[in-house]
Scaffold this motif. Structure first.
Motif, PDB file in Angstrom:
ATOM      1  N   CYS A  68     -42.991  38.706  18.371  1.00 39.66           N
ATOM      2  CA  CYS A  68     -43.635  39.316  17.206  1.00 39.66           C
ATOM      3  C   CYS A  68     -44.231  40.660  17.595  1.00 39.66           C
ATOM      4  O   CYS A  68     -44.095  41.648  16.886  1.00 39.66           O
ATOM      5  CB  CYS A  68     -44.694  38.389  16.635  1.00 39.66           C
ATOM      6  SG  CYS A  68     -45.871  37.785  17.847  1.00 39.66           S
ATOM      7  N   CYS A 104     -48.232  28.625  19.198  1.00 39.64           N
ATOM      8  CA  CYS A 104     -47.641  29.803  19.840  1.00 39.64           C
ATOM      9  C   CYS A 104     -47.182  29.505  21.259  1.00 39.64           C
ATOM     10  O   CYS A 104     -47.900  28.897  22.046  1.00 39.64           O
ATOM     11  CB  CYS A 104     -48.665  30.940  19.847  1.00 39.64           C
ATOM     12  SG  CYS A 104     -48.057  32.430  20.620  1.00 39.64           S
ATOM     13  N   CYS A 106     -40.368  34.768  14.922  1.00 38.00           N
ATOM     14  CA  CYS A 106     -41.089  33.794  15.747  1.00 38.00           C
ATOM     15  C   CYS A 106     -40.214  32.566  16.058  1.00 38.00           C
ATOM     16  O   CYS A 106     -39.750  31.883  15.162  1.00 38.00           O
ATOM     17  CB  CYS A 106     -42.363  33.349  15.047  1.00 38.00           C
ATOM     18  SG  CYS A 106     -43.288  32.159  16.015  1.00 38.00           S
ATOM     19  N   CYS A 158     -44.142  34.100  23.471  1.00 34.54           N
ATOM     20  CA  CYS A 158     -42.951  34.850  23.811  1.00 34.54           C
ATOM     21  C   CYS A 158     -43.091  36.333  23.492  1.00 34.54           C
ATOM     22  O   CYS A 158     -42.333  37.150  23.967  1.00 34.54           O
ATOM     23  CB  CYS A 158     -41.759  34.288  23.047  1.00 34.54           C
ATOM     24  SG  CYS A 158     -41.897  34.579  21.282  1.00 34.54           S
TER      25      CYS A 158
HETATM   26  S1  SF4 Z   1     -43.401  35.234  18.074  1.00 31.37           S
HETATM   27 FE1  SF4 Z   1     -45.548  35.636  18.387  1.00 31.37          FE
HETATM   28  S2  SF4 Z   1     -46.579  33.994  17.339  1.00 31.37           S
HETATM   29 FE2  SF4 Z   1     -44.490  33.363  17.549  1.00 31.37          FE
HETATM   30  S3  SF4 Z   1     -44.496  32.189  19.418  1.00 31.37           S
HETATM   31 FE3  SF4 Z   1     -43.926  34.268  19.985  1.00 31.37          FE
HETATM   32  S4  SF4 Z   1     -45.886  35.209  20.519  1.00 31.37           S
HETATM   33 FE4  SF4 Z   1     -46.363  33.350  19.416  1.00 31.37          FE
END
Ligand code: SF4
Ligand code: SF4
Ligand code: SF4
Ligand code: SF4
Ligand code: SF4
Ligand code: SF4
Ligand code: SF4
Ligand code: SF4
Lengths: 153, 143, 396, 323, 129
Positions: free
Chosen positions: E53, E47, E100, E50
């Protein structure tokens, strides 16, 4: 029946009454008329243009006005009639004389945005759970629902 | 003892269900019905779907509980004869799911009545429902 | 027993899997008057849509209903695509259409079974649902879920098909195609069944039009109203051929026949799609923000015309989303059919429009049982309800 | 010795114990068959192949809270299930399972017992009516009215149908009728129409598909039993099962030549013949949809009753030509 | 219209001698399709935090928290994130997996586990650290 046909028929049958007529994408048209011309416009649509089906009525809060959008359909075209009313004493005439199937849709508009439908035989407050406070119409922009703490875990 | 054991056995072997939709999307309701159909056949466990709350042992609920339904859910629950169990089927019955925060949803069965078992999923597959029922029965057998 | 009394049906009535409440004035075994109160399933989704992003909305709207989840997704996605000015690639269009037809099959089989169940024909119910599992398996194989397929997105579909899946789909469709005539045959000839549904729930053609009925309900009254023809989407019209099924029976039997034949038509559509699947991408890139504008999007769901009105204000959240699902369009005609019918025919007449209330349920008709026309607030009504049930022996 | 025999009779076979055990078995058979007809398994894990399922249901209901609705007519509401159960249990005693010779006239076998039997089998129907009435709930009252309407439509064909074998055999005593057919099996097919009518009427009496109109779940929730719970519901369920056994036994006596051959073969015959009838009843349930009450009344007056009457006339004519 | 009584009779009796369509599910496992959208599982090692999700999840089922921040020798900042997934809220839509951006492999994925039944909602709150 092409878009141009519909345009000319509307212009002939509703002279000077069309506030705006747009055609944003294929098979979609919007017609804006004054509140007083709503029933006349519906009659023209049904009798001269063959829009036999009323899909639904949408109530909307534009910010300074309230409006109802009547979505009509016929083969190859969806035409939406827009009619606006002022916010202070919002009301629109009923169209069940032209489209009897509009009963439920009009009641819904009455509930969700609070437009009074003049001439509707059965406008008891409806929608919404029993005991919903009077005068609150969930789809008005100035009403916001704040989650009650503790109810939703 | 012996009698108690017999009663417990009978309870575990004969769960009669009452299905209640508190405002769900129908998805889980269909899956509950599918669990009763030939492929999964919940009757294997002695489960029958009953229409009257008086006859049922397990209240199978779906939906995020709309304000209108909250009252009725409670009333149905009260009408059921003891001992009674409540199973929340579907994520929206467990917590409100995507309906969380909508003005007309309470958000989950347990905001209105106590729940004995949660079966999340959207929709909960019929086998997940079966799995939940089997787990509940196993727990009852033990305790 | 000529005394008239009011029989409240629902919201826990078993004939309605979803909550709704009807009030019937009953005279012996006849219905004198029918009144309807909805609102048990109103969740406030239209308001909710305004507070969520488009991406979240598509999943929220998918859950308006678990039976036409895909129709709602398609309708919303195609409306938003129209506002964004993008078009899904051909392969995406074909798969979108395939999902719609698969969903139609699952829904019609479900309906056939439920209709059988409503008149107490449980074996029929079991058989149709056993065979429905075939479609469910196909849907799950393609999408990963049995109910909320989550296939549609802005700019196309989210998952592609591979060769193995196309083969399985074709096999499954062939099996169902072989089986459907048996149901049509049963529904139209089994005497106890026919005795219950022929001539029941008459809806004349003019009434169907006047009361703005939709879907198989109106097509069984001889009106050839089908959005796939009137407002072609997802490849219908130019890319994918199809036929409209109508019937002039105007009764429940005709609705059974129309649905069964419609299934046969859907098998043909799907076989065409799978045999002529174009190559290429299944989705195009879509922006997160939608330019200002408004549009109307329509889809022929299993129960009839589904319409979304979407208004965008240039942000990543819509300004207004309006959903009108088919069942609402069919209620006025149902009330019309119910007046004068037998008490015993209530379930089958209602089942015949295939009511799914989760989308529809937005109104409550509050009627004073004692004849007056007054409006009660929540507490009075609740008090009344408690009284009402106590008098009848149901403890509040 | 005699006392022992009476006790045996009342409590073991065909009395309480046997009727209880056998009726649960019959319910299991019925549910299993119904499930298999529907391409399912049916009860599977309660006892071997689900054999103990009906017993588990019974015990569970007995141990459950028993709610009496506040508006119900309490004494009646409470008494009805017990009275009705007593009636069908008595009818069970009348089954000629011990009468291998027809000489003895005892308390359980006497000329005219066929009428008493038919009467006892009708009593539960009145009980259903009273149950619905006493519940004072809307669904239950509609159910109750339907029970009565239904009763009037099938009772006459039922009586007419059971007359045929009796007239043929020239006796009003079940044991003698059965014996007559054991001696002259050739006459059995003569009554085939009456048998069919009686089967349908029995199905209606038991309120099973397509005649489960009073309980019509999709219209009336649980019909007459909507308000019953716990112990009393258990009794009602037991009642229906016992009624199915005695009804099947009754028809087997009249139309399938009874249970010849002494204790053990007689017992086996009893099982075989009643199960045969149960099989027919289950199959009817599986292939039909519920019919409407007005269609039922029509059906029984324009088909069932005339058919039974025709059969009776035929039997009388045949009888006239008999040596 | 021909009214044939018991059009179903043969079919019904045939089933008496056929194997029932029932699967013995909890006692015999059944196979699930490869695409099944089951429980979302997150891998803290991949992870990048970001929170796409979390932002896109329609059901408020994801919470991403920063656990630690370390500076590697070459001066880069390395952050580690943990995640809470509320399985009782998850709609199994798969949007988190789809959005993601972690490379080369997604940090959150839906696996094939669906037998989630529990007696307590606490058990359905799953922490990935
Ligand atoms: S979308 Fe969620 S799981 Fe994927 S990298 Fe970003 S924070 Fe992490
Ligand atoms: S959990 Fe999902 S599928 Fe089930 S009822 Fe709720 S929204 Fe529908
Ligand atoms: S039998 Fe009754 S309770 Fe069972 S699914 Fe059908 S309507 Fe519902
Ligand atoms: S009006 Fe319909 S779609 Fe909107 S929130 Fe109510 S039930 Fe849902
Ligand atoms: S009519 Fe409404 S509830 Fe029914 S399937 Fe369609 S969208 Fe869903
Ligand atoms: S009415 Fe429609 S959605 Fe509801 S249970 Fe029946 S088939 Fe399903
Ligand atoms: S590019 Fe993605 S990760 Fe970066 S700020 Fe924008 S949304 Fe967040
Ligand atoms: S699958 Fe959907 S609902 Fe579940 S955590 Fe991911 S984004 Fe949220």
């Amino acid at each position: 029946m092409t878009v141009d046909n519909i345009k000319t028929t509307l212009e002939q049958s509703l002279p000077g009454k069309i506030i705006e007529l747009t055609h944003p994408s294929a098979r979609v048209m919007f017609l804006h008329v004054a509140k007083a011309d709503l029933v006349a416009a519906c009659t023209v649509l049904r009798d001269q243009l063959g829009f036999y089906h009323l899909s639904t009525i949408t109530g909307r809060d534009t910010g300074d006005k309230l409006e109802a959008l009547y979505h009509f359909a016929r083969s190859g075209m969806t035409l939406t009639v827009r009619a606006q009313t002022e916010r202070s004493r919002p009301s629109l005439p009923t169209i069940i004389g032209v489209y009897p199937g509009a009963t439920f849709y009009e009641r819904e508009v009455h509930d969700m945005v609070g437009i009074v439908i003049d001439g509707h035989p059965d406008l008891r407050p409806l929608v919404l759970p029993e005991g919903w406070p009077d005068g609150i119409h969930p789809l008005r922009k100035d009403w916001q629902y704040n989650r009650e703490e503790g109810v939703i875990k | 003892m012996a009698l108690e054991k017999l009663v417990k056995w009978s309870r575990v072997s004969s769960p009669w269900l009452l299905h209640f939709n508190s405002g769900s999307c129908n998805g889980c309701d269909i899956e509950i019905v599918a669990a009763l159909m030939p492929r999964y056949d919940l009757e294997r466990f002695g489960a029958l779907l009953k229409a009257s709350p008086r006859h049922a042992d397990v209240l199978v609920c779906t939906g995020p509980v709309t304000r209108q339904q909250a009252d009725r859910l409670k009333r149905i629950y009260d009408q059921m004869a003891e001992p009674k169990f409540v199973v929340a089927v579907g994520s929206c019955a467990c917590s409100g799911e995507v309906f969380r925060g909508l003005y007309n949803c309470m958000g989950g069965i347990d905001s209105v009545i106590p729940v004995n078992a949660y079966i999340p999923g959207c929709a909960a597959r019929p086998d997940a429902i079966l799995d939940g029922v089997a787990k509940l029965l196993a727990a009852l057998k033990k305790g | 027993m000529s005394e008239t009394f009011v029989l409240p049906v629902g919201p826990q009535h078993p004939a309605l899997k979803e909550p709704t409440s009807f009030r019937f004035k009953v005279d012996g075994e006849y219905i004198v008057d029918a009144d309807l109160r909805l609102g048990y399933n109103h969740r406030g989704m239209e308001k909710g849509c305004e507070a969520r992003t488009y991406v979240q909305d598509i999943y929220l709207l998918e859950r308006v209903c678990g039976i036409c989840s895909n129709a709602h997704m398609t309708c919303f996605a195609q409306g938003v695509e129209r506002l964004m000015g993008i078009e899904p690639p051909p392969r995406g269009v074909f798969i979108r259409c395939l999902m719609g037809e698969l969903e139609r099959i699952h829904s019609h089989l479900l309906w056939l079974g439920v209709a059988g169940h409503e008149i107490g024909f449980d074996t029929f119910f079991m058989y149709t649902w056993r065979d429905r599992e075939v479609v469910m398996d196909l849907l799950e194989m393609v999408s990963g879920n049995r109910v909320n397929y989550g296939m549609q997105t802005f700019g196309g579909v989210r998952r592609d098909l591979d060769g193995m899946q196309i083969k399985t789909l074709l096999e499954g469709i062939a099996a169902l195609k072989a089986r459907t005539p048996y149901y049509l045959n049963l529904g139209a000839t089994e005497p106890t069944m026919v005795a219950r549904i022929a001539g029941v729930g008459k809806l004349p053609r003019e009434k169907a039009i006047e009361l703005t009925a939709a879907g198989p309900t109106t097509r069984a009254s001889g009106v050839d109203f089908d959005v796939r023809k009137d407002d072609p989407y997802a490849g219908f019209g130019d890319l994918i051929p199809f036929t409209i099924v109508t019937d002039n029976g105007c009764d429940v039997l005709a609705r059974v026949v129309v649905r069964a034949k419609e299934m046969m038509a859907s098998y043909d559509i799907m076989e065409f799609i799978l045999r002529n699947l174009p190559a290429g991408e299944v989705r195009t890139k879509a922006p997160r923000k939608v330019p200002e504008g408004e549009t109307v999007s329509r889809v022929e769901a299993q129960r009839g015309e589904l319409i979304h009105y979407i208004r965008a204000n240039g942000t990543d959240k819509p300004d207004r989303v309006k959903v009108r699902a088919p069942t609402l369009a069919n209620w006025p005609s149902t009330l019309y059919m119910l007046r004068g019918a037998y008490l015993a025919d209530i379930p089958i007449i209602m089942a015949a429009i295939d009511p799914c209330l989760s989308c529809t349920d937005r109104m409550a008709v509050i009627s004073d049982v004692r004849g007056g026309e007054k409006v009660w607030d929540w507490e009075t009504l609740r008090q009344y309800g408690i009284e009402f049930h106590r008098r009848r022996g149901i403890r509040p | 010795m005699d006392l022992l025999k009476v006790a045996l009779y009342l409590l073991v076979y065909p009395g309480l114990l046997f009727l209880f055990v056998y009726s649960t078995f019959v319910e299991w058979v019925d549910r299993k068959l119904y499930a298999r007809f529907q391409h399912r398994r049916g009860p599977l894990y309660t006892g071997r192949a689900g054999l103990l399922q009906p017993i588990a249901d019974f015990v569970k209901l007995m141990a459950k809270e028993d709610i009496v609705p506040s508006s119900a007519d309490k004494p009646l509401f409470n008494a009805v299930p017990v009275l009705a159960l007593a009636a069908v249990l008595t009818s069970g005693l009348l089954l000629p399972v011990w009468h291998f010779t027809t000489g003895i006239v005892s308390a359980t076998s006497f000329p005219g017992d066929i009428i008493v039997m038919a009467y006892l089998l009708s009593l539960p129907t009145f009980a259903y009516f009273l149950a619905g009435w006493a519940s004072a709930s809307m669904y239950a009252s509609i159910g109750a009215v339907r029970v009565l309407t239904l009763l009037f439509s099938y009772e006459v064909p039922m009586f007419l149908a059971i007359l045929s074998p009796a007239v043929m055999a020239g006796s009003w005593r079940m044991a003698e009728i059965a014996r007559f057919y054991q001696l002259h099996p050739g006459y059995l097919p003569v009554n085939i129409i009456a048998f069919a009518v009686a089967i349908l009427a029995l199905q209606a009496k038991l309120e099973r598909l397509p005649f489960d109109i009073p309980e019509a779940e999709t219209e009336l929730v649980g019909g007459t039993f909507t308000e019953y719970s716990g112990r009393k519901l258990a009794l009602f369920r037991l009642l229906t099962d016992v009624q199915m056994v005695t009804g099947a036994g009754f028809l087997a006596t009249l139309f399938l030549a009874g249970f010849p051959g002494g204790l053990v073969p007689g017992f086996l015959w009893f099982i075989a013949k009643t199960l045969f009838i149960v099989l027919i009843l289950s199959a009817i349930r599986a292939v039909t949809a519920r019919i409407r009450i007005d269609q039922m009344v029509n059906f029984s007056w324009s088909y069932l009753a005339p058919a039974a009457l025709l059969q009776l006339v035929a039997v009388i004519i045949v009888k006239g030509y008999l040596p | 219209m021909s009214l044939r009584l018991g059009a179903m009779l043969p079919e019904v009796f045939r089933h008496l001698f056929k194997r029932p369509a029932t699967v013995l599910y909890p006692f015999e496992k059944n196979t699930v399709p490869a695409r099944l959208r089951g429980r979302p599982v997150m891998d803290p090692d991949k992870c990048i935090g970001c929170r796409m999700c979390e932002r896109d999840c329609p059901a408020e089922a994801i919470e991403v928290t920063q656990e630690s921040e370390t500076r590697t020798d070459d001066g880069k900042v390395k952050r580690r994130f943990s995640m809470v997934v509320y399985v009782d809220r998850c709609a199994h839509c798969g949007q988190c997996e789809e959005i993601c951006p972690a490379k080369p492999d997604k940090a959150i994925k839906l696996n094939e586990f669906f037998e989630e039944a529990a007696f307590d909602r606490g058990a359905l709150k799953i922490v990935y650290k």
